[in-house]
Design a protein around this motif. Sequence first.
Motif, PDB file in Angstrom:
ATOM      1  N   MET A 120       0.831  -1.216   0.000  1.00 21.05           N
ATOM      2  CA  MET A 120       0.000   0.000   0.000  1.00 21.05           C
ATOM      3  C   MET A 120       0.863   1.263   0.000  1.00 21.05           C
ATOM      4  N   MET A 121       1.938   1.232   0.769  1.00 21.47           N
ATOM      5  CA  MET A 121       2.818   2.414   0.797  1.00 21.47           C
ATOM      6  C   MET A 121       3.533   2.589  -0.545  1.00 21.47           C
ATOM      7  N   GLN A 122       3.882   1.453  -1.173  1.00 18.78           N
ATOM      8  CA  GLN A 122       4.519   1.531  -2.500  1.00 18.78           C
ATOM      9  C   GLN A 122       3.603   2.186  -3.516  1.00 18.78           C
ATOM     10  N   GLU A 166      11.718   5.851   4.982  1.00 16.53           N
ATOM     11  CA  GLU A 166      11.771   5.900   3.514  1.00 16.53           C
ATOM     12  C   GLU A 166      10.668   6.771   2.917  1.00 16.53           C
ATOM     13  N   ALA A 167       9.451   6.575   3.402  1.00 13.42           N
ATOM     14  CA  ALA A 167       8.331   7.370   2.849  1.00 13.42           C
ATOM     15  C   ALA A 167       8.412   8.817   3.330  1.00 13.42           C
ATOM     16  N   GLY A 168       8.997   8.989   4.515  1.00  9.98           N
ATOM     17  CA  GLY A 168       9.190  10.355   5.023  1.00  9.98           C
ATOM     18  C   GLY A 168      10.123  11.136   4.105  1.00  9.98           C
ATOM     19  N   ARG A 169      11.249  10.483   3.747  1.00 10.63           N
ATOM     20  CA  ARG A 169      12.226  11.151   2.877  1.00 10.63           C
ATOM     21  C   ARG A 169      11.695  11.295   1.446  1.00 10.63           C
ATOM     22  N   LYS A 170      10.991  10.254   0.984  1.00  7.75           N
ATOM     23  CA  LYS A 170      10.568  10.244  -0.431  1.00  7.75           C
ATOM     24  C   LYS A 170       9.312  11.084  -0.691  1.00  7.75           C
ATOM     25  N   TYR A 171       8.330  10.943   0.218  1.00  6.08           N
ATOM     26  CA  TYR A 171       7.041  11.610  -0.035  1.00  6.08           C
ATOM     27  C   TYR A 171       6.682  12.682   0.995  1.00  6.08           C
ATOM     28  N   GLY A 172       7.456  12.768   2.048  1.00  2.58           N
ATOM     29  CA  GLY A 172       7.136  13.745   3.085  1.00  2.58           C
ATOM     30  C   GLY A 172       5.893  13.377   3.879  1.00  2.58           C
ATOM     31  N   VAL A 173       5.677  12.059   4.033  1.00  2.85           N
ATOM     32  CA  VAL A 173       4.514  11.615   4.805  1.00  2.85           C
ATOM     33  C   VAL A 173       4.976  10.877   6.067  1.00  2.85           C
ATOM     34  N   ARG A 174       4.076  10.736   7.019  1.00  7.31           N
ATOM     35  CA  ARG A 174       4.387  10.060   8.280  1.00  7.31           C
ATOM     36  C   ARG A 174       3.743   8.669   8.299  1.00  7.31           C
ATOM     37  N   ALA A 208       4.993  15.756  14.241  1.00  4.76           N
ATOM     38  CA  ALA A 208       6.357  15.289  14.521  1.00  4.76           C
ATOM     39  C   ALA A 208       6.390  13.834  14.977  1.00  4.76           C
ATOM     40  N   ILE A 209       5.256  13.147  14.826  1.00  3.14           N
ATOM     41  CA  ILE A 209       5.231  11.729  15.247  1.00  3.14           C
ATOM     42  C   ILE A 209       5.274  10.838  14.015  1.00  3.14           C
ATOM     43  N   THR A 210       6.322  10.085  13.874  1.00  5.47           N
ATOM     44  CA  THR A 210       6.391   9.105  12.779  1.00  5.47           C
ATOM     45  C   THR A 210       7.281   7.942  13.191  1.00  5.47           C
ATOM     46  N   GLY A 211       6.998   6.769  12.636  1.00 11.54           N
ATOM     47  CA  GLY A 211       7.761   5.570  12.978  1.00 11.54           C
ATOM     48  C   GLY A 211       7.413   5.041  14.356  1.00 11.54           C
ATOM     49  N   SER A 212       6.296   5.482  14.909  1.00  9.08           N
ATOM     50  CA  SER A 212       5.950   5.105  16.287  1.00  9.08           C
ATOM     51  C   SER A 212       4.881   4.031  16.351  1.00  9.08           C
ATOM     52  N   CYS A 213       4.966   3.270  17.436  1.00 11.93           N
ATOM     53  CA  CYS A 213       3.889   2.330  17.775  1.00 11.93           C
ATOM     54  C   CYS A 213       3.202   2.908  19.012  1.00 11.93           C
ATOM     55  N   ILE A 214       1.961   3.302  18.849  1.00 15.84           N
ATOM     56  CA  ILE A 214       1.224   3.942  19.947  1.00 15.84           C
ATOM     57  C   ILE A 214       0.255   2.916  20.547  1.00 15.84           C
ATOM     58  N   TYR A 215       0.354   2.711  21.835  1.00 18.95           N
ATOM     59  CA  TYR A 215      -0.535   1.743  22.495  1.00 18.95           C
ATOM     60  C   TYR A 215      -1.859   2.398  22.850  1.00 18.95           C
TER      61      TYR A 215
END
Length: 398
Positions: free
Chosen positions: A255-257, A305-313, A369-376
């Motif tokens: 889906m991200m691809q 990767e998607a942060g650098r490529k597309y500017g998304v979180r 500013a939240i990305t790459g996180s696992c939120i419980y």
Amino acid sequence: MVEGVMMQRSCARAGAKVVLATRYGSRVRTTCSTAVRAASVGAPVRSGPGKVSLSCVGAGSLAGAGASAGGAKGARRNLSASSSQVTSTVSEVQRVLGIDLRGKKAFVAGVADDKGFGWAISKALAEAGCEIILGTWVPALKIFETSYRRGKFDENAMLSDGSKMEFKHVYPMDAVFDTLADVPEEVRTNKRYEAADGDFSVAGVAKRVKEDYGNVDIVIHSLANGPEVQKPLLETSRHGYLAALSASSYSFISMMQHFGPLMNKGGAAVSLTYLASERVIPGYGGGMSSAKAALESDTQVLAFEAGRKYGVRVNTISAGPLGSRAARAIGFIDDMINYSMANAPIEKELAAEEVANVAAFLCSPLASAITGSCIYVDNGLNTMGLAMDSKALERVDD
Ligand code: NAD
């Protein structure tokens, strides 16, 4: 007296939040009830209906979708009540903070009824003014559309402004296929895939969304499948294990691809994971625990990767147990709900809206500013190292 002071403090807090929401033009310190009213007035107005392939009628609220799930009768009565109290508090907070997703479009994969996280997340995003496009598993599409048409979901489709949640489009989708060329003949010709009205692969659906609606801002992955989920890992076949990872983990990468290039800068993607990735939950088998571990690890790499490529979180939510259709198929969800109520720091049943509100937050600029996180979002169950209802803790009086 103490209560009075606490009321004043919470009123001041509510007032302060309204002052923060300056886009509503409210700068006056106000009383608690006025604050909530002002925030309600300023709540995002949903944008026009656009191209709607499904709409629903009726009244009600989603509250209780999670609360309707299993558990012992007496316990459920009490805990449902506290759950709905928490739910109303959560939606109040959402109004006061003013998550505003007007003008945004979300693609939500994994909605086939009104009981799961996908529905609740769609609803929370719609509450914030976001337009919703669905990707629904092909074999589940017909029953979903029929139930929808017959008004089965009406009660849970009502938004707080009195309007009903609408979907711009529902695309048939199967997230285990990246392109139509990957779909084997026996699947193409299978009766369960008759509902497909075009390319139902991930790439195909992304292309159709792009052609029909342009870019999207939000991507939600709320799907999982493990054909051998009821088998212990020790008895899981290679085929079952790989199928669990294909449907439940690689599907998010795919889906991200394919949706990444469609996502506007500043957009966000969220998936759903489960504690079994990092703690042993007997019964959650067939490689599903491994699939969730992969999903969580991939969240970090994709965020980079998607942060650098597309500017998304990219984030994932580790949700507590909910009596969804998928969870019921595993066979022990009522036990998991009861266990959580007995052992989590917060002694109540999880409502789908509590997870949905966090998803809406993660997709909003409030979480920029939240990305790459696992939120419980699990009433704190993940923090426990001791089962409070363990027989070993029982004291027998002589
Ligand atoms: P659900 O039944 O509402 O959602 C699962 C969806 O996945 C269904 O709509 C199903 O049609 C879809 N699906 C299955 N295979 C698919 C495929 N190949 N392609 C496209 N769609 C497919 O159940 P849910 O519990 O809300 O599940 C949503 C997510 O939440 C899943 O990732 C699940 O693992 C996760 N989760 C659930 C719980 C829980 O207790 N219910 C807890 C933590 C995490």
